[in-house]
Design a protein around this motif. Structure first.
Motif, PDB file in Angstrom:
ATOM      1  N   ASP A  16       0.659  -1.355   0.035  1.00  0.00           N
ATOM      2  CA  ASP A  16       0.043  -0.094   0.087  1.00  0.00           C
ATOM      3  C   ASP A  16       0.887   1.247   0.047  1.00  0.00           C
ATOM      4  OD1 ASP A  16       0.920  -0.523   2.668  1.00  0.00           O
ATOM      5  OD2 ASP A  16      -0.931  -0.007   3.617  1.00  0.00           O
ATOM      6  N   GLN A  17       2.082   1.161   0.814  1.00  0.00           N
ATOM      7  CA  GLN A  17       2.801   2.392   0.837  1.00  0.00           C
ATOM      8  C   GLN A  17       3.677   2.528  -0.606  1.00  0.00           C
ATOM      9  OE1 GLN A  17       2.569   4.766   2.734  1.00  0.00           O
ATOM     10  NE2 GLN A  17       4.145   6.111   2.118  1.00  0.00           N
ATOM     11  N   LEU A  18       3.977   1.315  -1.129  1.00  0.00           N
ATOM     12  CA  LEU A  18       4.690   1.400  -2.326  1.00  0.00           C
ATOM     13  C   LEU A  18       3.765   2.069  -3.443  1.00  0.00           C
ATOM     14  CD1 LEU A  18       6.977   0.885  -4.384  1.00  0.00           C
ATOM     15  CD2 LEU A  18       6.223  -1.470  -4.545  1.00  0.00           C
ATOM     16  N   ALA A  19       2.560   1.736  -3.486  1.00  0.00           N
ATOM     17  CA  ALA A  19       1.368   2.279  -4.296  1.00  0.00           C
ATOM     18  C   ALA A  19       1.344   3.589  -4.258  1.00  0.00           C
ATOM     19  CB  ALA A  19       0.044   1.618  -4.347  1.00  0.00           C
ATOM     20  N   MET A  20       1.477   4.382  -2.988  1.00  0.00           N
ATOM     21  CA  MET A  20       1.564   5.753  -2.736  1.00  0.00           C
ATOM     22  C   MET A  20       2.724   6.757  -3.508  1.00  0.00           C
ATOM     23  SD  MET A  20      -0.986   6.146  -0.507  1.00  0.00           S
ATOM     24  CE  MET A  20      -0.666   7.696  -0.060  1.00  0.00           C
ATOM     25  N   HIS A  21       3.808   6.043  -3.920  1.00  0.00           N
ATOM     26  CA  HIS A  21       5.055   6.501  -4.418  1.00  0.00           C
ATOM     27  C   HIS A  21       4.576   6.573  -5.836  1.00  0.00           C
ATOM     28  CE1 HIS A  21       8.252   6.644  -1.369  1.00  0.00           C
ATOM     29  NE2 HIS A  21       7.583   5.799  -0.883  1.00  0.00           N
ATOM     30  N   LEU A  22       3.665   5.945  -6.484  1.00  0.00           N
ATOM     31  CA  LEU A  22       3.092   6.343  -7.737  1.00  0.00           C
ATOM     32  C   LEU A  22       2.427   7.632  -7.958  1.00  0.00           C
ATOM     33  CD1 LEU A  22       1.833   2.777  -8.767  1.00  0.00           C
ATOM     34  CD2 LEU A  22       4.014   3.618  -9.100  1.00  0.00           C
ATOM     35  N   LEU A  23       1.827   8.147  -6.806  1.00  0.00           N
ATOM     36  CA  LEU A  23       1.184   9.427  -6.971  1.00  0.00           C
ATOM     37  C   LEU A  23       2.324  10.744  -7.557  1.00  0.00           C
ATOM     38  CD1 LEU A  23      -0.370   9.396  -3.370  1.00  0.00           C
ATOM     39  CD2 LEU A  23      -1.760   9.490  -5.753  1.00  0.00           C
ATOM     40  N   ALA A  24       1.629  11.276  -8.326  1.00  0.00           N
ATOM     41  CA  ALA A  24       2.269  12.466  -8.734  1.00  0.00           C
ATOM     42  C   ALA A  24       2.771  13.240  -7.417  1.00  0.00           C
ATOM     43  CB  ALA A  24       1.418  13.498  -9.516  1.00  0.00           C
ATOM     44  N   PHE A  25       3.810  14.195  -7.550  1.00  0.00           N
ATOM     45  CA  PHE A  25       4.542  14.930  -6.605  1.00  0.00           C
ATOM     46  C   PHE A  25       4.847  14.007  -5.538  1.00  0.00           C
ATOM     47  CE2 PHE A  25       1.594  17.783  -8.316  1.00  0.00           C
ATOM     48  CZ  PHE A  25       2.399  18.775  -8.886  1.00  0.00           C
ATOM     49  N   THR A  26       4.402  13.896  -4.195  1.00  0.00           N
ATOM     50  CA  THR A  26       4.527  12.873  -3.099  1.00  0.00           C
ATOM     51  C   THR A  26       3.295  12.736  -2.433  1.00  0.00           C
ATOM     52  OG1 THR A  26       4.905  14.862  -1.606  1.00  0.00           O
ATOM     53  CG2 THR A  26       7.051  13.833  -2.549  1.00  0.00           C
ATOM     54  N   PRO A  27       3.310  11.423  -1.598  1.00  0.00           N
ATOM     55  CA  PRO A  27       2.234  10.969  -0.929  1.00  0.00           C
ATOM     56  C   PRO A  27       1.752  12.171   0.077  1.00  0.00           C
ATOM     57  CG  PRO A  27       3.612   9.258  -1.092  1.00  0.00           C
ATOM     58  CD  PRO A  27       4.296  10.513  -1.622  1.00  0.00           C
ATOM     59  N   PRO A  28       0.608  12.534   0.245  1.00  0.00           N
ATOM     60  CA  PRO A  28       0.104  13.564   1.322  1.00  0.00           C
ATOM     61  C   PRO A  28       0.613  13.359   2.643  1.00  0.00           C
ATOM     62  CG  PRO A  28      -1.600  12.230   0.624  1.00  0.00           C
ATOM     63  CD  PRO A  28      -0.652  11.926  -0.222  1.00  0.00           C
ATOM     64  N   TRP A  29       0.887  14.303   3.366  1.00  0.00           N
ATOM     65  CA  TRP A  29       1.255  14.321   4.928  1.00  0.00           C
ATOM     66  C   TRP A  29      -0.126  13.460   5.436  1.00  0.00           C
ATOM     67  CZ3 TRP A  29       4.804  15.089   8.566  1.00  0.00           C
ATOM     68  CH2 TRP A  29       4.433  15.169   9.784  1.00  0.00           C
ATOM     69  N   PRO A  30       0.246  12.612   6.608  1.00  0.00           N
ATOM     70  CA  PRO A  30       1.678  12.179   7.011  1.00  0.00           C
ATOM     71  C   PRO A  30       1.922  11.051   6.330  1.00  0.00           C
ATOM     72  CG  PRO A  30      -0.295  11.485   8.484  1.00  0.00           C
ATOM     73  CD  PRO A  30      -1.103  12.416   7.251  1.00  0.00           C
ATOM     74  N   LEU A  31       1.216  10.453   5.178  1.00  0.00           N
ATOM     75  CA  LEU A  31       1.735   9.347   4.265  1.00  0.00           C
ATOM     76  C   LEU A  31       3.056   9.565   3.850  1.00  0.00           C
ATOM     77  CD1 LEU A  31      -1.882   8.677   2.996  1.00  0.00           C
ATOM     78  CD2 LEU A  31      -0.776   7.021   4.787  1.00  0.00           C
ATOM     79  N   SER A  32       3.412  10.695   3.538  1.00  0.00           N
ATOM     80  CA  SER A  32       4.736  11.020   3.131  1.00  0.00           C
ATOM     81  C   SER A  32       6.051  10.326   3.981  1.00  0.00           C
ATOM     82  CB  SER A  32       5.132  12.180   2.579  1.00  0.00           C
ATOM     83  OG  SER A  32       4.441  13.284   3.848  1.00  0.00           O
ATOM     84  N   GLU A  33       5.516  10.128   5.134  1.00  0.00           N
ATOM     85  CA  GLU A  33       6.535   9.865   6.078  1.00  0.00           C
ATOM     86  C   GLU A  33       6.645   8.535   6.526  1.00  0.00           C
ATOM     87  OE1 GLU A  33       8.212  12.707   8.190  1.00  0.00           O
ATOM     88  OE2 GLU A  33       7.547  13.357   6.398  1.00  0.00           O
ATOM     89  N   ARG A  34       5.653   7.840   5.959  1.00  0.00           N
ATOM     90  CA  ARG A  34       5.711   6.129   6.258  1.00  0.00           C
ATOM     91  C   ARG A  34       6.899   5.769   5.489  1.00  0.00           C
ATOM     92  NH1 ARG A  34      -0.508   4.194   6.466  1.00  0.00           N
ATOM     93  NH2 ARG A  34      -1.244   5.547   8.076  1.00  0.00           N
ATOM     94  N   SER A  35       7.455   4.399   6.105  1.00  0.00           N
ATOM     95  CA  SER A  35       8.314   3.450   5.403  1.00  0.00           C
ATOM     96  C   SER A  35       7.496   2.579   4.540  1.00  0.00           C
ATOM     97  CB  SER A  35       9.077   2.907   6.372  1.00  0.00           C
ATOM     98  OG  SER A  35       9.999   1.773   6.034  1.00  0.00           O
ATOM     99  N   VAL A  36       8.144   2.316   3.309  1.00  0.00           N
ATOM    100  CA  VAL A  36       7.644   0.943   2.502  1.00  0.00           C
ATOM    101  C   VAL A  36       8.125  -0.410   3.189  1.00  0.00           C
ATOM    102  CG1 VAL A  36       7.966   2.514   0.391  1.00  0.00           C
ATOM    103  CG2 VAL A  36       9.817   0.986   1.071  1.00  0.00           C
ATOM    104  N   TRP A  37       8.624  -0.488   4.334  1.00  0.00           N
ATOM    105  CA  TRP A  37       8.652  -1.605   4.893  1.00  0.00           C
ATOM    106  C   TRP A  37       7.902  -1.729   6.055  1.00  0.00           C
ATOM    107  CZ3 TRP A  37      11.299  -4.697   1.742  1.00  0.00           C
ATOM    108  CH2 TRP A  37      12.348  -4.143   1.081  1.00  0.00           C
TER     109      TRP A  37
END
Length: 601
Positions: free
Chosen positions: A144-165
């Motif tokens: 789910d967090q890897l999918a967030m990295h497909l978003l244009a720009f960056t994942p919205p806060w605070p999801l931008s802070e989460r690790s992909v692990w």
């Protein structure tokens, strides 16, 4: 450089013993004799201080009066009292301290120096890289967090802070990690954004002092310092500040392919005004093309990188600097963000005084060709952050708007080639997060947006340093230093924007040190032609990646959709940013030690 931080707990010995030999080249112990800091770093990468039972280590570019540190540390009775040392230390660094069995560990506000933690043998362990934690326990990918990295720009806060692990926690923004002797830990807030109350006349000297000190933290003790000399206001200013530090200056720049660009003429003039420096210029025949690294499978990074297009260029810069005896290279990342006066800034001004902001809003509307509807959305109050995040999740799959995005952050959008599964994961994650009522990084939307971008630039520097460390070169961004960021945020909102002027606070701060032809610039060149040319050259490699896509194997993108995006010689401008993110994720997945296949269904 990798290091692991252990609490003063009996299990620390066993955890330390699990680390491979290359991670145990350096060991610093608690007063109890148990291992505290274990890792691999050079002698010049750390400042170590002891005062009675307390110990302090600074990793990175830290400038402080070392004889003063033991005296300051001797007065510390709790880890909270270390704030005074943080406030009096310039640069960008990790701070790790052991006081009476309690540990404080923190990085920088920008995240250029970041910390991660996990549990092992019943205790919390921290490190500057997730890969070090991966030596202690098995890490599994969070799709789910890897999918967030497909978003244009960056994942919205605070999801931008989460690790992909899944097993790794990132240290929250503006917090330090407190590790207790019982093996538990908690993040503790140590910084809050200042109120924007300083008039520019008062802020400019403070900003200058902070920026000069930030450059000195890198250049002050180095026989040679490297720097970008693009011709832009940010990097060019840093070159003049570095030239005043006394060490040898080596600059590098890449000539843009666009014959109409205005950066090169400014860079040429600046180089002539820095005759003692050595200037290296890369052109279309000597610079690596954009997207030259899309098929890489050796990116030594713990998360999907923020970019892939200029990876080879960054390595070229590191290689060149290393050949000239440079170990630290300055870049202008963060200056644009600290000076940002976009829609969030216009909104903040309108909320304070609609009448007083009308001139600015009229000028922005004319320049950006806003409709009346967009203008009204700019001036009305934004909804609470959690509500904005919920709305963004609901509109995730809507077509992008042609006019300016208006809100706390750029509206999250998935590319057309994202799968339904990826969309469902991202949408569910955003909604679940919104339900927890997250607070923004600042109650002022303009400051939240600045801090979001500062965090993005910290991520860029963190990745750049995984490239540079192969050559013994550290990429440094003085504009991202804590004190520089704090001073910039202290400036009154109304003083940050001056019609017809570019970055008025920076110009006021550096007037007299940096030439006027740099500070008075109102234009800025772009890399559009270089980007399109690199895409055209490397389109066959991108198409091969599409057919072998690891993201498709994971069910996160559709090959047919990506094929369509790569089918034409002339790209859709809306695809440039999302394509960069997708290709970066692909390179990262190929670089993992073991292939990650599709999740069980």
């Amino acid at each position: 450089m990798e290091f692991v931080i252990l609490p003063d707990h009996p299990a620390a010995d066993g955890v330390s013993a699990r680390l491979p030999e290359e991670y145990r080249k350096n060991t610093i112990r608690h007063r109890s004799g148990r291992p505290w800091l274990v890792g691999n770093w050079s002698a010049d990468a750390a400042v170590c201080v002891q005062a009675g039972p307390s110990k302090l280590v600074l990793f990175g570019a830290a400038h402080t009066t070392e004889p003063e540190l033991p005296a300051l540390l001797a007065k510390v009775r709790t880890v909270r009292e270390l704030d005074r040392i943080v406030d009096r230390t310039e640069g960008s660094f990790h701070l790790v301290a052991s006081v009476d069995g309690f540990v404080r560990a923190q990085g920088s506000l920008s995240g250029a120096r970041e910390l991660f933690s996990t549990s092992c043998a019943g205790i919390t362990v921290a490190a500057n890289r997730p890969s070090a934690l991966g030596e202690l326990r098995r890490l599994t990918l969070a799709e789910d967090q890897l999918a967030m990295h497909l978003l244009a720009f960056t994942p919205p806060w605070p999801l931008s802070e989460r690790s992909v692990w899944r097993e790794v926690d990132s240290l929250p923004f503006a917090h330090y990690l407190s590790l207790r002797p019982d093996g538990t830990a908690e993040p503790v807030r140590w910084w809050t954004p200042p109120e924007p109350e300083l008039p520019v006349d008062a802020a400019a000297p403070e900003f200058r002092e902070a920026l000069v000190a930030a450059v000195a933290a890198r250049a002050g003790t180095s026989p040679a310092i490297g720097a970008d000399l693009s011709g832009g206001m940010d990097s060019t200013s840093l070159c003049f500040l570095a030239a005043g530090q006394g060490g040898r200056l080596v600059t590098v720049r890449r000539r843009l392919m666009d014959p109409m660009n205005c950066d090169d003429s400014v860079a040429d003039r600046a180089a002539a005004d820095l005759p003692a420096a050595e200037h290296i210029v890369l052109d279309k025949d000597t610079a690596s093309p954009y997207y030259d690294s899309v098929d890489r499978d050796d990116l030594a990074t713990d998360e999907p990188p923020p970019f892939i297009a200029v990876t080879s260029h960054m390595e070229d810069v590191a290689r060149i600097m290393a050949s000239h005896g440079v170990t630290r290279h300055l870049q202008g990342h963060g200056s644009d963000e600290l000076a940002a006066t976009g829609t969030a800034h216009a909104n903040a001004m309108a909320q304070r005084s609609l009448l007083g902001s009308l001139g600015m809003i009229r000028a922005m509307r004319a320049r950006r060709r806003w409709s009346l509807a967009t203008t009204l959305r700019v001036v009305r109050a934004f909804p609470p952050y959690a509500e904005w995040l919920q709305r963004s999740a609901d509109a995730l799959l809507s077509p992008p708007e042609i006019e300016s995005e208006v809100g706390w952050e750029p509206t999250p959008r998935l590319p057309s080639w994202a799968s339904r599964e990826a969309a469902a994961l991202v949408q569910e994650t955003m909604r679940d997060t919104a339900a927890t009522k997250p607070q923004p990084m600042s109650s002022i939307p303009a400051h939240h947006e600045i801090l979001r971008c500062i965090r993005l630039n910290g991520w860029i520097i963190r990745f750049a340093n995984t490239l540079g460390e192969r050559f013994g070169v550290s990429f440094e961004a003085p504009f991202l230093d804590d004190r520089v960021v704090e001073t910039a945020l202290s400036v009154r909102l109304e003083d940050r924007y001056v019609a017809g002027r570019h970055k008025p606070v920076l110009a006021a701060a550096l007037r007299g040190t940096v030439p006027d032809y740099v500070l008075d610039r109102t234009t800025k060149s772009h890399f559009t032609m270089d980007t399109y040319d690199g895409r055209k050259r490397n389109l066959p490699r991108m198409r091969e990646i599409c057919e072998e896509s690891r993201l498709a194997d994971l069910g996160l993108i559709g090959r047919e959709g990506l094929r369509r995006a790569l089918s034409g010689i002339m790209p859709d401008p809306m695809h440039i940013g999302p394509l960069e993110k997708t290709m970066a994720c692909e390179a990262w997945l190929r670089s993992l030690p073991t292939k990650i296949g599709p999740k069980p269904r």
